[in-house]
Design an enzyme around this catalytic site. Structure first.
Site, PDB file in Angstrom:
ATOM      1  N   LYS A   1      -0.624  49.151   2.606  1.00 19.17           N
ATOM      2  CA  LYS A   1      -1.788  49.923   2.162  1.00 19.17           C
ATOM      3  C   LYS A   1      -2.381  50.699   3.329  1.00 19.17           C
ATOM      4  CE  LYS A   1      -6.176  49.055  -0.334  1.00 19.17           C
ATOM      5  NZ  LYS A   1      -7.014  47.975  -0.927  1.00 19.17           N
TER       6      LYS A   1
ATOM      7  N   SER B   1      -8.026  48.386  -5.798  1.00 11.07           N
ATOM      8  CA  SER B   1      -7.831  49.563  -4.965  1.00 11.07           C
ATOM      9  C   SER B   1      -6.465  49.616  -4.295  1.00 11.07           C
ATOM     10  CB  SER B   1      -8.915  49.618  -3.890  1.00 11.07           C
ATOM     11  OG  SER B   1      -8.776  48.526  -2.968  1.00 11.07           O
TER      12      SER B   1
ATOM     13  N   SER C   1      -8.816  43.714  -5.650  1.00 10.62           N
ATOM     14  CA  SER C   1      -7.984  44.881  -5.364  1.00 10.62           C
ATOM     15  C   SER C   1      -6.505  44.589  -5.203  1.00 10.62           C
ATOM     16  CB  SER C   1      -8.501  45.601  -4.110  1.00 10.62           C
ATOM     17  OG  SER C   1      -9.774  46.146  -4.354  1.00 10.62           O
TER      18      SER C   1
END
Length: 437
Positions: free
Chosen positions: A67, A142, A166
């Site tokens: 990420k 997310s 997330s």
């Protein structure tokens, strides 16, 4: 139990070439913000070592996605935000350093919800992350880019961060296993902060065994195979109020509970009177973000001076302006709202711990999200993900079935207290039960 997939490839160059072909064939998913330009060269080095019989570790030549709020030396570190498009990491985050020491190749940076704010992944740099099997739907957030990339076959594993769900929300949406470890402040070294009270980092993979492998590596532990517990005699607290009202998802959920019972588990219905407070609580990140984020920006030469400078630039998703403006007013911690949030955290931990003790429970179970998404827009997942996020306890989501349209449904297990090993063993037993159903 599912077969592990994070296995050193026989030919690292061929492996990276195959994954790059999948990436290049799926730009419409918006899963990635950039590919490591040195990935093939690194693969060649690992292949040369393999030919000499020198494997560097359990991930020798394995490509992984990270990420884009997790620092990878020499690569951009953007958080999906246009204002940070030119920022590059000078050093690896602790977890990335440990992955590289184990032999992993960081193949690409995953798109994400800008600043990690949201439960769907949309950023000013990468747009909306689309579900790889249902492209009109969000992949969640997310850490949606990490989930979409793994589900699409761009890699067999990824790292995400989890502040309020997330990791677990996009893993539930895409049929993956996602582990939210308990909060350990030291593990977040080199990762952009959202909430110091709730941030954690964990694996997003296809199996519990692979989750255990990555979890051990990024925590500096010796990897070992997970031995599933027997479900006979296991007692699980089913939090019924979190089941939601989506009929298709409920049908899968009830089938999953029936499967666990057939394998010998005892399901105990749990009332959670504190849940309305959890559902209505203002997220601690509202009060913690500015203080932590300004300090993080100051550690990166060339970054904007502070959050105020980013807001003044206008280089971010316009829909986040009201939230960012509100965050700018939070100049310090230990305000009454922040203290109230910390007090709720303590009370929730105590409540879950007492319920587990009195009911002799091995864990709590509930659907990972309240309902499946129906568009690219934000789909409120309910407060289920917040139980682990607010309490700080470890939780894991794993697929327990699919709806008639084929959309995955996730079951979340939360284990109060202790290390993650018992949670992983319980999850492995549930995974085996679902695979046999």
């Amino acid at each position: 139990m599912k077969r592990p997939r994070l296995i050193p490839p026989a030919d690292a160059v061929a492996e990276i070439t195959q994954r790059l072909a999948i990436i290049n064939a799926n730009p419409q998913l918006n899963a990635l913000l950039g590919v490591n330009p040195n990935a093939l060269a690194e693969a060649a080095q690992y292949q040369s070592l393999r030919r000499r019989g020198q494997l560097t570790g359990p991930l020798h030549g394995v490509p992984l996605i990270v990420k884009d709020n997790i620092a990878c030396a020499g690569l951009p570190l953007t958080l999906g935000c246009a204002a940070l498009a030119q920022l590059r990491a000078s050093t690896d985050a602790l977890v990335v350093r440990r992955l590289r020491q184990a032999g992993a190749i960081i193949l690409a940076r995953a798109n994400m919800s800008e600043f990690a704010f949201d439960v769907r992944s949309r950023s000013s740099l990468g747009g909306d992350v689309r579900h790889p099997h249902f492209p009109t739907l969000t992949a969640g957030g997310s850490s949606g880019g990490s989930a979409a990339a793994v589900a699409a076959g761009m890699a067999e594993g990824a790292l995400g961060t989890d502040t309020g769900g997330s990791i677990r929300i996009p893993c539930s949406y895409t049929g993956l296993v996602g582990l939210r470890p308990r909060v350990r402040r030291g593990q977040m070294e080199g990762i952009a902060p959202l909430s110091l009270s709730k941030d954690t980092v964990g694996p997003m993979v296809h199996s519990v065994q692979d989750a255990a492998l990555l979890h051990a590596i990024i925590h500096g532990q010796m990897p070992s195979a997970v031995e599933p517990v027997s479900l006979k005699g296991v007692r699980l607290g089913a939090i019924r109020v979190l089941e939601g009202e989506d009929p298709d998802q409920l049908a899968v959920w009830y089938d999953a509970l029936a499967t666990l019972r057939r394998q010998g588990a005892t399901l105990v219905d749990i009332d959670l009177p504190i849940l309305p407070e959890v559902a209505s609580a203002t997220c601690l990140s509202l009060y913690e973000f500015r203080v932590a984020f300004d300090a993080w920006l100051q550690q990166h030469p060339g970054a904007p001076a502070d959050l105020g400078a980013i807001v003044a630039s206008g280089q971010f998703l316009p829909e986040f302006r009201p939230l960012l403006t509100q965050m700018l007013t939070c100049e310090r911690l230990r305000t009454p709202p922040w203290l109230a949030g910390r007090q709720l955290r303590r009370r929730l931990r105590q409540t879950l711990g007492l319920l587990a003790e009195k009911g002799r429970l091995d864990g709590f179970v509930y659907p990972t999200v309240g309902r499946i998404p129906y568009s690219l827009e934000k789909m409120p997942p309910g407060c289920a993900p917040e139980l682990a996020a607010i309490s700080g306890f470890a939780a894991i989501t794993l697929p327990c079935g699919t709806t008639p349209t084929g959309f995955p449904v996730g079951l979340e297990i939360l284990a109060p207290g202790g290390e993650e090993s018992a949670l992983l063993a319980l999850a492995a037993a549930c995974e085996t039960a679902f695979s046999l159903a």
